[in-house]
Design a protein around this motif. Structure first.
Motif, mmCIF file in Angstrom:
data_model
loop_
_atom_site.group_PDB
_atom_site.id
_atom_site.type_symbol
_atom_site.label_atom_id
_atom_site.label_comp_id
_atom_site.label_asym_id
_atom_site.label_seq_id
_atom_site.Cartn_x
_atom_site.Cartn_y
_atom_site.Cartn_z
ATOM 1 N N ALA B 24 0.998 -0.996 -0.316
ATOM 2 C CA ALA B 24 -0.026 0.106 0.058
ATOM 3 C C ALA B 24 0.870 1.169 -0.635
ATOM 4 O O ALA B 24 1.060 2.334 -0.799
ATOM 5 C CB ALA B 24 -1.217 0.074 1.097
ATOM 6 N N ILE B 28 1.622 5.176 -2.738
ATOM 7 C CA ILE B 28 0.953 6.390 -2.165
ATOM 8 C C ILE B 28 2.922 7.275 -2.937
ATOM 9 O O ILE B 28 2.584 8.183 -3.044
ATOM 10 C CB ILE B 28 1.497 6.306 -0.573
ATOM 11 C CG1 ILE B 28 -0.039 5.992 0.072
ATOM 12 C CG2 ILE B 28 1.121 7.745 -0.041
ATOM 13 C CD1 ILE B 28 0.491 5.558 1.200
ATOM 14 N N HIS B 86 3.277 9.909 6.187
ATOM 15 C CA HIS B 86 2.096 8.525 6.390
ATOM 16 C C HIS B 86 2.715 7.720 6.985
ATOM 17 O O HIS B 86 3.562 7.773 7.354
ATOM 18 C CB HIS B 86 1.923 8.212 5.151
ATOM 19 C CG HIS B 86 1.885 9.181 3.715
ATOM 20 N ND1 HIS B 86 2.059 9.787 3.626
ATOM 21 C CD2 HIS B 86 -0.630 9.069 3.282
ATOM 22 C CE1 HIS B 86 1.027 10.281 2.538
ATOM 23 N NE2 HIS B 86 0.166 10.065 2.784
ATOM 24 N N ILE B 114 -7.833 0.549 5.341
ATOM 25 C CA ILE B 114 -8.161 0.945 3.572
ATOM 26 C C ILE B 114 -7.813 -0.005 3.084
ATOM 27 O O ILE B 114 -7.032 -0.932 2.729
ATOM 28 C CB ILE B 114 -6.905 2.550 3.314
ATOM 29 C CG1 ILE B 114 -5.548 1.611 3.562
ATOM 30 C CG2 ILE B 114 -6.959 3.725 3.822
ATOM 31 C CD1 ILE B 114 -4.532 2.781 2.462
ATOM 32 N N VAL B 117 -5.589 2.721 -2.342
ATOM 33 C CA VAL B 117 -5.470 4.377 -2.349
ATOM 34 C C VAL B 117 -5.586 5.610 -3.545
ATOM 35 O O VAL B 117 -5.415 4.777 -4.760
ATOM 36 C CB VAL B 117 -3.607 4.115 -2.366
ATOM 37 C CG1 VAL B 117 -2.828 5.430 -2.088
ATOM 38 C CG2 VAL B 117 -3.451 3.842 -1.196
ATOM 39 N N PHE B 123 -8.731 7.994 0.040
ATOM 40 C CA PHE B 123 -8.588 7.297 0.666
ATOM 41 C C PHE B 123 -9.456 6.428 -0.260
ATOM 42 O O PHE B 123 -10.564 6.716 0.831
ATOM 43 C CB PHE B 123 -7.966 6.359 1.845
ATOM 44 C CG PHE B 123 -6.453 6.987 2.111
ATOM 45 C CD1 PHE B 123 -4.974 6.542 1.263
ATOM 46 C CD2 PHE B 123 -5.987 7.954 2.205
ATOM 47 C CE1 PHE B 123 -3.564 6.797 1.318
ATOM 48 C CE2 PHE B 123 -4.739 8.813 2.226
ATOM 49 C CZ PHE B 123 -3.874 8.180 1.779
ATOM 50 N N GLU B 124 -10.133 4.408 0.121
ATOM 51 C CA GLU B 124 -10.593 4.493 -0.403
ATOM 52 C C GLU B 124 -10.931 3.214 1.221
ATOM 53 O O GLU B 124 -9.942 2.593 1.600
ATOM 54 C CB GLU B 124 -11.638 3.071 -1.706
ATOM 55 C CG GLU B 124 -11.637 4.058 -2.487
ATOM 56 C CD GLU B 124 -12.412 3.425 -3.670
ATOM 57 O OE1 GLU B 124 -12.235 3.841 -4.850
ATOM 58 O OE2 GLU B 124 -12.626 2.297 -3.885
ATOM 59 N N ARG B 125 -12.701 3.413 1.777
ATOM 60 C CA ARG B 125 -12.358 1.956 3.171
ATOM 61 C C ARG B 125 -13.879 1.474 2.987
ATOM 62 O O ARG B 125 -15.112 2.434 2.726
ATOM 63 C CB ARG B 125 -11.810 2.690 4.342
ATOM 64 C CG ARG B 125 -12.767 4.743 4.982
ATOM 65 C CD ARG B 125 -11.941 4.539 5.823
ATOM 66 N NE ARG B 125 -12.000 3.781 7.290
ATOM 67 C CZ ARG B 125 -13.700 3.815 7.492
ATOM 68 N NH1 ARG B 125 -14.115 4.640 7.707
ATOM 69 N NH2 ARG B 125 -13.129 1.994 8.963
ATOM 70 N N THR B 135 -15.048 7.203 0.357
ATOM 71 C CA THR B 135 -13.849 7.507 -0.183
ATOM 72 C C THR B 135 -13.490 8.871 0.574
ATOM 73 O O THR B 135 -14.618 9.871 0.634
ATOM 74 C CB THR B 135 -13.839 7.998 -1.766
ATOM 75 O OG1 THR B 135 -13.903 6.957 -2.499
ATOM 76 C CG2 THR B 135 -12.166 8.800 -2.015
ATOM 77 N N ILE B 145 -3.013 4.892 8.848
ATOM 78 C CA ILE B 145 -3.613 4.610 7.503
ATOM 79 C C ILE B 145 -3.391 3.338 8.990
ATOM 80 O O ILE B 145 -2.365 2.579 8.447
ATOM 81 C CB ILE B 145 -3.419 5.194 6.748
ATOM 82 C CG1 ILE B 145 -3.467 6.065 6.044
ATOM 83 C CG2 ILE B 145 -3.617 4.068 5.578
ATOM 84 C CD1 ILE B 145 -3.046 6.517 4.822
#
Ligand SMILES: Cc1cc2nc3c(=O)[nH]c(=O)nc-3n(C[C@H](O)[C@H](O)[C@H](O)COP(=O)(O)OP(=O)(O)OC[C@H]3O[C@@H](n4cnc5c(N)ncnc54)[C@H](O)[C@@H]3O)c2cc1C
Lengths: 254, 309
Positions: B24, B28, B86, B114, B117, B123-125, B135, B145
């Motif tokens: 992940a 980023i 991050h 998440i 990305v 971010f989507e979760r 989002t 995160i």
């Protein structure tokens, strides 16, 4: 010992939620609302500690709309003594009051109420964040026993068995502590009618977030909320032989 | 941009979920550093330094960090976090326990679990047991995160040669101590990274009957999962629960036996590549998402299937 139990009003776990057409969130109008199941477990645990003579008072607190008083009454029917509603019209599921803001609110209340233990759900089943207990614990500088399936209290020593990925972990915590509940901690009782009636008379205080010095401006903005991609299922086979054949020759997964 | 990934490990080996979290981090973009905090964890730091794409390993080796106690580890993460854009951790019980504590110390609203990305802030979760995907865009200076492992490819465990920097612990908070870990020993693959998962539900009826699930799993070289009902009833240990509030799995093959398909269960397995459902109730919701549904008595079907494989 005094116990504080934060609870949350959420969409009932049996409801299949629908995403709003404007993608701003999920549809909450005319949807059955309940106490977050993990929080119900937290209330039950506190009540059992009181019944065992280890706790003297149980205070429940919720942050939410006027109607969240219903959830406080439910907790009182299980056995909580007193309730506090921190009233806000901001959304509490998505794009409104976030876990960090909840933790700050609870910190202010802990400083006022001075509980010896906070028992709360490990996660709320709406935004599924699993953060608030850990955050509150950090802000207070307290110990934390998350995902608890067993809690034993002996003076200011708290032993917590935790459901972790590898099995069951046991920690010793120094009180005051934050406990977050997992599913196996207990099975909440069904409140009986006389208890529901009694709950209506218990003391319920309503406070404004501003009075606690907290601000609910979100840090995360919701860009959109959409439905997940639909999975195409519904395929059937009529025998074990056909299943084995399909797995080998069609899906090629074995 | 620079990204700190908190490694999950047992002081000997690095957990697979850490490799997905680094996966992940790659999405980023930025320098990737890995924190290995533990006790006598040199072996783990060495392994982390070999992970593809890792620029630096920070090693904090101290007795009080040996069991990942949040009270001792979070202050260290919060202190280091100030120098990163991050901070990522796996969305495992380890990551879920420690990262929010660090986030609060940094006054950051964490983004949990998440699944994608979009860009460095967005971010989507999954929310509502995966029935909606949100989002979210963070306005915090540092993003903390947790990463849903099944949505990110693991990076290669070999190929890198990062430097290892020793850093010091923030000491023992004295707030908590580790007593013990009861593990269910098993030679089967680890549930969340297994290629095949066979899960049993309430339909099995007892702990003894659950043995037919084990036989099928062993024939396939798969891991064993379960529904909440099976765990609550004591058929299997808690760490086998698949679902919204248990583990999330996405194997190539998921076989659900005697499981009705409640949304909370589906939340943990519906991203599996191929789903097989065995249930005597033709209307069970699990069939709606199954690629191959077989209606019938599991006590006849499962042994026959095990034989014929
Ligand atoms: C807060 C909360 C969190 C939860 N989290 C999770 C979670 O993470 N994971 C999870 O799984 N659940 C979770 N649940 C529980 C979930 O709602 C369901 O209750 C649970 O998944 C049901 O388990 P089951 O399918 O095994 O049991 P049941 O729903 O009772 O289904 C049993 C099935 O077995 C079939 N069956 C019975 N006998 C036979 C036979 N001889 N042959 C073939 N089929 C047979 C029946 O037809 C039935 O479909 C959660 C619930 C709550 C409230």
């Amino acid at each position: 010992m005094k116990i504080l139990v934060p609870i949350k009003r959420v969409v009932d776990y049996n409801v299949k939620v629908r995403v709003k057409a404007d993608q701003s969130g999920v549809e909450l109008a005319n949807v059955k609302m309940s106490v977050n199941p993990f929080d119900e477990i937290a209330v039950e645990e506190a009540v059992r500690l009181k019944e065992a003579g280890k706790a003297s008072e149980i205070v429940v607190v919720t942050i939410g709309p006027e109607k969240a008083q219903e959830q406080i009454r439910t907790a009182m029917a299980i056995g909580a003594d007193r309730g506090i509603l921190v009233k806000t019209d901001a959304p509490i599921d998505l794009g409104g009051v976030e876990p960090l803001a909840v933790a700050k609110t609870l910190k202010a209340l802990v400083e006022k109420e001075k509980p010896d233990l906070v028992i709360m759900g490990k996660q709320s089943i709406d935004d599924d964040s699993n953060q608030t207990g850990q955050m509150l614990s950090a802000l207070l500088g307290w110990s934390q026993g998350t995902f608890a399936s067993k809690v034993e209290i002996d003076g200011d020593a708290v032993k917590v068995t935790r459901e972790v990925d590898g099995g069951l972990e046991t920690l010793s915590l120094k009180a005051p502590a934050i406990i977050t509940t997992d599913l196996r901690l207990n099975e909440p009782r069904f409140a009986k009618l006389p208890d529901i009636m009694k709950a209506k008379k218990k003391e319920l205080e309503v406070v404004e977030p501003a009075a606690l010095g907290v601000d609910y401006t979100p840090r995360l903005s919701i860009v959109k909320v959409v439905e997940p991609p639909k999975r195409v299922g519904g395929g059937k086979v009529s025998s074990v032989d056909e299943l084995v054949d399909k797995l080998k020759n069609e899906a090629k997964v074995i | 941009m620079s990204i700190l990934v908190i490694a999950e490990h047992d002081n000997k080996t690095i957990a697979n979920a850490s490799l997905n979290a680094i996966g992940a981090a790659h999405k980023i973009h930025g320098d990737i550093h890995v924190l290995v905090a533990g006790s006598s964890c040199g072996q783990v730091a060495d392994a982390a330094a070999k992970i593809a794409g890792v620029a630096k390993v920070l090693k904090a080796d101290a007795p009080e960090l040996g069991h990942g106690l949040a009270e001792n580890l979070a202050p260290l993460i919060a202190d280091l976090g100030k120098d990163y854009s991050h901070v990522l951790a796996p969305s495992s019980t380890f990551g879920k326990n420690v990262l929010p504590r660090a986030a609060a110390l940094l006054d950051v609203q964490q983004i949990s679990d998440i699944s994608a990305v979009i860009d460095a802030d967005t971010f989507e979760r999954p929310v509502y047991a995966g029935n909606a995907i949100a989002t979210v865009k963070s306005s915090d200076g540092i993003k903390l995160i947790t990463v849903r492992g099944t949505n990110f490819d693991a990076v290669a465990a070999e190929g890198g040669s990062a430097e290892i920097e020793d850093i010091s612990s923030k000491g023992d908070s004295g707030l908590s101590s580790f007593d013990k870990l009861d593990v269910v020993e098993s030679d089967r693959p680890e549930l969340t990274s297994a290629n095949i998962v066979v899960s049993g539900g309430r339909g099995l009826g007892s702990k003894e009957n659950f043995a037919i699930i084990e036989k099928l799993a062993d024939k396939l070289g798969g891991a064993i999962g379960a529904s909440r009902a099976a765990v609550d009833a004591g058929y299997v240990a808690n760490d086998m629960q698949v679902g919204q509030t248990g583990k999330v799995v996405a194997p190539s093959l998921y076989i659900a036996v005697g499981i009705s398909g409640a949304i909370q269960h589906l939340a943990g397995m519906k991203d599996s590549k191929v789903i097989v459902a065995i249930n005597k109730d033709a209307d069970a919701p699990i069939f709606e998402i199954a690629d191959y549904g077989l209606v019938g008595d599991l006590f006849e079907i499962v042994p026959e299937l095990t034989d014929k494989l």
